[in-house]
Design a protein around this motif. Sequence first.
Motif, mmCIF file in Angstrom:
data_model
loop_
_atom_site.group_PDB
_atom_site.id
_atom_site.type_symbol
_atom_site.label_atom_id
_atom_site.label_comp_id
_atom_site.label_asym_id
_atom_site.label_seq_id
_atom_site.Cartn_x
_atom_site.Cartn_y
_atom_site.Cartn_z
ATOM 1 N N ALA A 57 -76.505 9.684 4.284
ATOM 2 C CA ALA A 57 -75.424 10.172 5.145
ATOM 3 C C ALA A 57 -74.416 10.996 4.347
ATOM 4 O O ALA A 57 -73.933 12.035 4.825
ATOM 5 C CB ALA A 57 -74.737 8.994 5.833
ATOM 6 N N LEU A 58 -74.102 10.552 3.130
ATOM 7 C CA LEU A 58 -73.173 11.304 2.281
ATOM 8 C C LEU A 58 -73.744 12.680 1.949
ATOM 9 O O LEU A 58 -73.046 13.697 2.017
ATOM 10 C CB LEU A 58 -72.889 10.533 0.990
ATOM 11 C CG LEU A 58 -72.028 9.282 1.132
ATOM 12 C CD1 LEU A 58 -72.063 8.470 -0.168
ATOM 13 C CD2 LEU A 58 -70.604 9.660 1.489
ATOM 14 N N MET A 59 -75.028 12.722 1.582
ATOM 15 C CA MET A 59 -75.670 13.988 1.251
ATOM 16 C C MET A 59 -75.705 14.905 2.467
ATOM 17 O O MET A 59 -75.334 16.082 2.395
ATOM 18 C CB MET A 59 -77.085 13.781 0.729
ATOM 19 C CG MET A 59 -77.773 15.090 0.360
ATOM 20 S SD MET A 59 -79.496 14.923 -0.073
ATOM 21 C CE MET A 59 -80.226 14.715 1.529
ATOM 22 N N MET A 60 -76.107 14.365 3.624
ATOM 23 C CA MET A 60 -76.242 15.195 4.811
ATOM 24 C C MET A 60 -74.893 15.704 5.311
ATOM 25 O O MET A 60 -74.824 16.797 5.871
ATOM 26 C CB MET A 60 -76.981 14.432 5.906
ATOM 27 C CG MET A 60 -78.465 14.234 5.592
ATOM 28 S SD MET A 60 -79.329 15.773 5.146
ATOM 29 C CE MET A 60 -79.183 16.691 6.670
ATOM 30 N N ASP A 111 -69.857 5.197 -3.594
ATOM 31 C CA ASP A 111 -69.020 4.187 -4.252
ATOM 32 C C ASP A 111 -69.792 2.894 -4.490
ATOM 33 O O ASP A 111 -69.344 2.032 -5.235
ATOM 34 C CB ASP A 111 -67.793 3.863 -3.383
ATOM 35 C CG ASP A 111 -66.831 5.027 -3.293
ATOM 36 O OD1 ASP A 111 -66.806 5.860 -4.217
ATOM 37 O OD2 ASP A 111 -66.099 5.102 -2.286
ATOM 38 N N LYS A 112 -70.971 2.776 -3.854
ATOM 39 C CA LYS A 112 -71.721 1.519 -3.899
ATOM 40 C C LYS A 112 -73.010 1.579 -4.694
ATOM 41 O O LYS A 112 -73.562 0.551 -5.058
ATOM 42 C CB LYS A 112 -72.031 1.072 -2.474
ATOM 43 C CG LYS A 112 -70.770 0.816 -1.666
ATOM 44 C CD LYS A 112 -71.104 0.482 -0.234
ATOM 45 C CE LYS A 112 -69.818 0.329 0.557
ATOM 46 N NZ LYS A 112 -70.049 0.168 1.969
ATOM 47 N N THR A 113 -73.539 2.777 -4.917
ATOM 48 C CA THR A 113 -74.792 2.937 -5.662
ATOM 49 C C THR A 113 -74.595 4.037 -6.706
ATOM 50 O O THR A 113 -73.617 4.774 -6.648
ATOM 51 C CB THR A 113 -75.954 3.338 -4.724
ATOM 52 O OG1 THR A 113 -75.748 4.683 -4.279
ATOM 53 C CG2 THR A 113 -76.086 2.395 -3.531
ATOM 54 N N PRO A 114 -75.552 4.206 -7.625
ATOM 55 C CA PRO A 114 -75.428 5.307 -8.589
ATOM 56 C C PRO A 114 -75.916 6.652 -8.046
ATOM 57 O O PRO A 114 -76.298 7.537 -8.799
ATOM 58 C CB PRO A 114 -76.274 4.830 -9.767
ATOM 59 C CG PRO A 114 -77.261 3.886 -9.202
ATOM 60 C CD PRO A 114 -76.602 3.256 -8.005
ATOM 61 N N ALA A 115 -75.913 6.806 -6.727
ATOM 62 C CA ALA A 115 -76.360 8.046 -6.095
ATOM 63 C C ALA A 115 -75.225 9.067 -6.043
ATOM 64 O O ALA A 115 -74.078 8.723 -5.777
ATOM 65 C CB ALA A 115 -76.865 7.767 -4.683
ATOM 66 N N SER A 116 -75.573 10.325 -6.294
ATOM 67 C CA SER A 116 -74.616 11.416 -6.212
ATOM 68 C C SER A 116 -75.386 12.720 -6.083
ATOM 69 O O SER A 116 -76.614 12.739 -6.137
ATOM 70 C CB SER A 116 -73.717 11.460 -7.452
ATOM 71 O OG SER A 116 -74.486 11.755 -8.602
ATOM 72 N N GLY A 117 -74.647 13.794 -5.928
ATOM 73 C CA GLY A 117 -75.306 15.088 -5.861
ATOM 74 C C GLY A 117 -74.356 16.194 -5.510
ATOM 75 O O GLY A 117 -73.145 15.990 -5.384
ATOM 76 N N THR A 118 -74.916 17.374 -5.369
ATOM 77 C CA THR A 118 -74.158 18.553 -4.967
ATOM 78 C C THR A 118 -74.981 19.365 -3.981
ATOM 79 O O THR A 118 -76.218 19.326 -3.985
ATOM 80 C CB THR A 118 -73.793 19.453 -6.170
ATOM 81 O OG1 THR A 118 -74.996 19.897 -6.797
ATOM 82 C CG2 THR A 118 -72.919 18.732 -7.171
ATOM 83 N N VAL A 119 -74.262 20.096 -3.155
ATOM 84 C CA VAL A 119 -74.880 21.050 -2.245
ATOM 85 C C VAL A 119 -74.090 22.342 -2.397
ATOM 86 O O VAL A 119 -72.860 22.339 -2.313
ATOM 87 C CB VAL A 119 -74.841 20.558 -0.784
ATOM 88 C CG1 VAL A 119 -75.477 21.583 0.141
ATOM 89 C CG2 VAL A 119 -75.524 19.201 -0.647
ATOM 90 N N ASN A 176 -79.802 16.232 -6.287
ATOM 91 C CA ASN A 176 -79.610 14.809 -6.051
ATOM 92 C C ASN A 176 -79.841 14.035 -7.328
ATOM 93 O O ASN A 176 -80.740 14.350 -8.113
ATOM 94 C CB ASN A 176 -80.561 14.313 -4.960
ATOM 95 C CG ASN A 176 -80.134 14.831 -3.614
ATOM 96 O OD1 ASN A 176 -78.987 14.682 -3.226
ATOM 97 N ND2 ASN A 176 -81.043 15.461 -2.899
ATOM 98 N N VAL A 177 -79.012 13.016 -7.525
ATOM 99 C CA VAL A 177 -79.054 12.204 -8.742
ATOM 100 C C VAL A 177 -79.009 10.735 -8.340
ATOM 101 O O VAL A 177 -78.280 10.354 -7.412
ATOM 102 C CB VAL A 177 -77.845 12.529 -9.656
ATOM 103 C CG1 VAL A 177 -77.855 11.669 -10.905
ATOM 104 C CG2 VAL A 177 -77.816 14.004 -10.007
ATOM 105 N N TYR A 178 -79.778 9.933 -9.044
ATOM 106 C CA TYR A 178 -79.684 8.472 -8.921
ATOM 107 C C TYR A 178 -79.787 7.925 -10.339
ATOM 108 O O TYR A 178 -80.858 7.958 -10.937
ATOM 109 C CB TYR A 178 -80.786 7.904 -8.030
ATOM 110 C CG TYR A 178 -80.475 6.505 -7.570
ATOM 111 C CD1 TYR A 178 -79.841 6.282 -6.353
ATOM 112 C CD2 TYR A 178 -80.791 5.403 -8.352
ATOM 113 C CE1 TYR A 178 -79.537 5.003 -5.926
ATOM 114 C CE2 TYR A 178 -80.489 4.125 -7.928
ATOM 115 C CZ TYR A 178 -79.865 3.930 -6.717
ATOM 116 O OH TYR A 178 -79.564 2.660 -6.291
ATOM 117 N N ALA A 222 -83.071 15.647 -9.393
ATOM 118 C CA ALA A 222 -83.980 16.633 -8.804
ATOM 119 C C ALA A 222 -83.136 17.710 -8.150
ATOM 120 O O ALA A 222 -82.079 17.428 -7.576
ATOM 121 C CB ALA A 222 -84.894 15.976 -7.777
ATOM 122 N N GLN A 223 -83.594 18.950 -8.256
ATOM 123 C CA GLN A 223 -82.858 20.078 -7.697
ATOM 124 C C GLN A 223 -83.824 21.081 -7.103
ATOM 125 O O GLN A 223 -84.924 21.277 -7.618
ATOM 126 C CB GLN A 223 -82.038 20.754 -8.793
ATOM 127 C CG GLN A 223 -81.323 22.003 -8.337
ATOM 128 C CD GLN A 223 -80.498 22.610 -9.445
ATOM 129 O OE1 GLN A 223 -79.441 22.098 -9.758
ATOM 130 N NE2 GLN A 223 -80.980 23.695 -10.040
#
Length: 126
Positions: free
Chosen positions: A45-48, A69-77, A97-99, A104-105
């Motif tokens: 949901a954060l990514m989308m 804030d809850k997992t090591p997930a992050s990214g950029t668009v 996307n990063v975990y 991966a990009q």
Amino acid sequence: MTRMRRLCTMALSAALVATGAAPAHAIQFGLKDGPGAKFNDDDFALMMARVDVALKSPSEGEVLEWKSDKTPASGTVVPMNKLTWNGLPCRRLRITNVYGQQKAQGVYKFCEKPAGKWKLVGPDKE
């Protein structure tokens, strides 16, 4: 699997294929490796939400970051150029996307049909 998660899985699969990190059949069979395989629904949901902002952005090149804030997930668009493809208004986005340590990009083409409804067309050239 929710529609949003299916779309994200396709995008993430395509990202892995585009970067050579996964075989082409990963798109058909879903992700087994890579950061997106570990995303939960909140991460997607954060990514989308950032994808949605990027598709509507009037400018190119703005880096839209997201981080859980809850997992090591992050990214950029990053919104890239707008174009017409098969008669449809489209836009290219660079999605990273990063975990944890996995990353991966790729660049993806989204087209608008009907008006206001964006659909992932697939990976695109850099």
